[in-house]
Write an enzyme that holds these catalytic residues in place. Structure first.
Site, PDB file in Angstrom:
ATOM      1  CG  HIS A  22       9.965   1.460  13.264  1.00  0.00           C
ATOM      2  ND1 HIS A  22       9.477   0.479  14.096  1.00  0.00           N
ATOM      3  CD2 HIS A  22       9.132   2.529  13.417  1.00  0.00           C
ATOM      4  CE1 HIS A  22       8.397   0.925  14.731  1.00  0.00           C
ATOM      5  NE2 HIS A  22       8.158   2.171  14.332  1.00  0.00           N
TER       6      HIS A  22
ATOM      7  CE  LYS B 274      -0.733   6.563  31.165  1.00  0.00           C
ATOM      8  NZ  LYS B 274      -1.062   7.162  29.863  1.00  0.00           N
TER       9      LYS B 274
ATOM     10  NE  ARG C  71       2.342   3.549   9.981  1.00  0.00           N
ATOM     11  CZ  ARG C  71       2.266   3.257  11.254  1.00  0.00           C
ATOM     12  NH1 ARG C  71       2.439   2.019  11.661  1.00  0.00           N
ATOM     13  NH2 ARG C  71       2.012   4.203  12.136  1.00  0.00           N
TER      14      ARG C  71
ATOM     15  CB  SER D 163       5.057  -1.521  17.196  1.00  0.00           C
ATOM     16  OG  SER D 163       6.189  -0.877  16.660  1.00  0.00           O
TER      17      SER D 163
HETATM   18  N1  LIG Z   1       5.655   0.446   8.516  1.00  0.00           N
HETATM   19  C1  LIG Z   1       6.101   1.707   8.647  1.00  0.00           C
HETATM   20  N2  LIG Z   1       6.556   2.379   7.573  1.00  0.00           N
HETATM   21  C2  LIG Z   1       6.962   3.653   7.706  1.00  0.00           C
HETATM   22  N3  LIG Z   1       6.964   4.351   8.844  1.00  0.00           N
HETATM   23  C3  LIG Z   1       6.533   3.732   9.938  1.00  0.00           C
HETATM   24  C4  LIG Z   1       6.083   2.369   9.908  1.00  0.00           C
HETATM   25  N4  LIG Z   1       5.707   2.032  11.164  1.00  0.00           N
HETATM   26  C5  LIG Z   1       5.919   3.129  11.929  1.00  0.00           C
HETATM   27  N5  LIG Z   1       6.406   4.149  11.201  1.00  0.00           N
HETATM   28  C6  LIG Z   1       6.747   5.492  11.654  1.00  0.00           C
HETATM   29  O1  LIG Z   1       7.726   5.390  12.654  1.00  0.00           O
HETATM   30  C7  LIG Z   1       7.542   6.435  13.611  1.00  0.00           C
HETATM   31  C8  LIG Z   1       7.483   5.837  15.002  1.00  0.00           C
HETATM   32  O2  LIG Z   1       6.352   5.016  15.103  1.00  0.00           O
HETATM   33  P1  LIG Z   1       5.951   4.312  16.464  1.00  0.00           P
HETATM   34  O3  LIG Z   1       7.062   3.414  16.888  1.00  0.00           O
HETATM   35  O4  LIG Z   1       4.613   3.718  16.282  1.00  0.00           O
HETATM   36  O5  LIG Z   1       5.933   5.487  17.507  1.00  0.00           O
HETATM   37  P2  LIG Z   1       4.757   6.534  17.857  1.00  0.00           P
HETATM   38  O6  LIG Z   1       4.271   6.073  19.195  1.00  0.00           O
HETATM   39  O7  LIG Z   1       5.467   7.856  17.894  1.00  0.00           O
HETATM   40  O8  LIG Z   1       3.728   6.420  16.788  1.00  0.00           O
HETATM   41  C9  LIG Z   1       6.258   7.153  13.201  1.00  0.00           C
HETATM   42  O9  LIG Z   1       6.605   8.304  12.454  1.00  0.00           O
HETATM   43  C10 LIG Z   1       5.565   6.169  12.315  1.00  0.00           C
HETATM   44  O10 LIG Z   1       4.757   6.811  11.357  1.00  0.00           O
HETATM   45 MG   LIG Z   2       2.619   4.693  16.141  1.00  0.00          MG
END
Ligand SMILES: Nc1ncnc2c1ncn2[C@@H]1O[C@H](COP(=O)(O)OP(=O)(O)O)[C@@H](O)[C@H]1O
Ligand SMILES: [Mg+2]
Length: 176
Positions: free
Chosen positions: A33, A57, A106, A144
């Site tokens: 992120h 949830k 990704r 995450s």
């Molecule tokens: N390692 C990563 N590299 C690039 N983008 C990422 C990575 N991990 C998550 N993202 C991107 O960050 C955004 C938010 O992800 P996330 O926190 O999992 O929320 P969501 O529940 O919307 O998927 C998404 O667009 C996801 O593709």
């Molecule tokens: Mg996600």
């Protein structure tokens, strides 16, 4: 032939700040992120990290905890703002008068869902565009969910998250 239409004065004279919204769960924020936020801030004037409050949830971190961690990491960067939103993402963008959504890709496995979301959002709000950014090769495998799984089993997450997040994760899994 009709006269060419002049651009409205605002578009000619004033510089419009381009604000991008980077929405997600961020439970917790990872180096993947962070990399995307930093690279977005090079392209856009302001990046709003929008923490979804109604997605999962049983999150590990409360929305406030997630916001605090992201704010702590980007305290040096005034281009990055952190907010929360509830309900439809596009309603939040309309309210904020913002036209750009950033999402990360990704792997091919991300694509189908992300493409569907982008098309649905464009159908709901035609003026709003989704921009996809390729993840850094270094963090392609980072999510995450993986961070939480690893931490819950006592694994070292220092390569995946900011030290500030690592510290907070330790308070959630104190016996490790
Ligand atoms: N390692 C990563 N590299 C690039 N983008 C990422 C990575 N991990 C998550 N993202 C991107 O960050 C955004 C938010 O992800 P996330 O926190 O999992 O929320 P969501 O529940 O919307 O998927 C998404 O667009 C996801 O593709
Ligand atoms: Mg996600």
């Amino acid at each position: 032939m009709s006269e060419p239409t002049l651009l409205p004065p605002s578009k000619v004279t004033s510089h419009h700040k381009t604000v991008a919204v980077f929405p997600g769960s961020f439970d917790p924020v990872t180096f993947g992120h962070i990399d995307l936020i930093e690279r977005s801030a090079v392209v856009f004037d302001e990046v709003i990290v929008a923490v979804a409050s109604n997605q999962e949830k049983t999150p590990l971190f409360t929305v406030d905890e997630r916001i605090d961690m992201i704010e702590g990491i980007f305290s040096h960067n005034s281009q990055v703002k952190v907010e929360t939103f509830e309900g439809l993402l596009i309603n939040y963008l309309v309210k904020r008068e913002c036209h750009v959504i950033i999402r990360g890709l990704r792997a091919v496995s991300d694509f189908e869902y992300e493409f569907q979301m982008a098309l649905m959002n464009r159908k709901l709000a035609p003026g709003i565009e989704t921009f996809f950014m390729a993840s850094s090769a270094l963090y392609t495998y980072v999510s995450s969910r993986i961070v939480k799984e690893l931490a819950s089993l006592g694994g070292d997450v220092s390569d995946l998250v900011h030290p500030l997040v690592e510290k907070e994760i330790k308070t959630k899994y104190p016996s490790r």
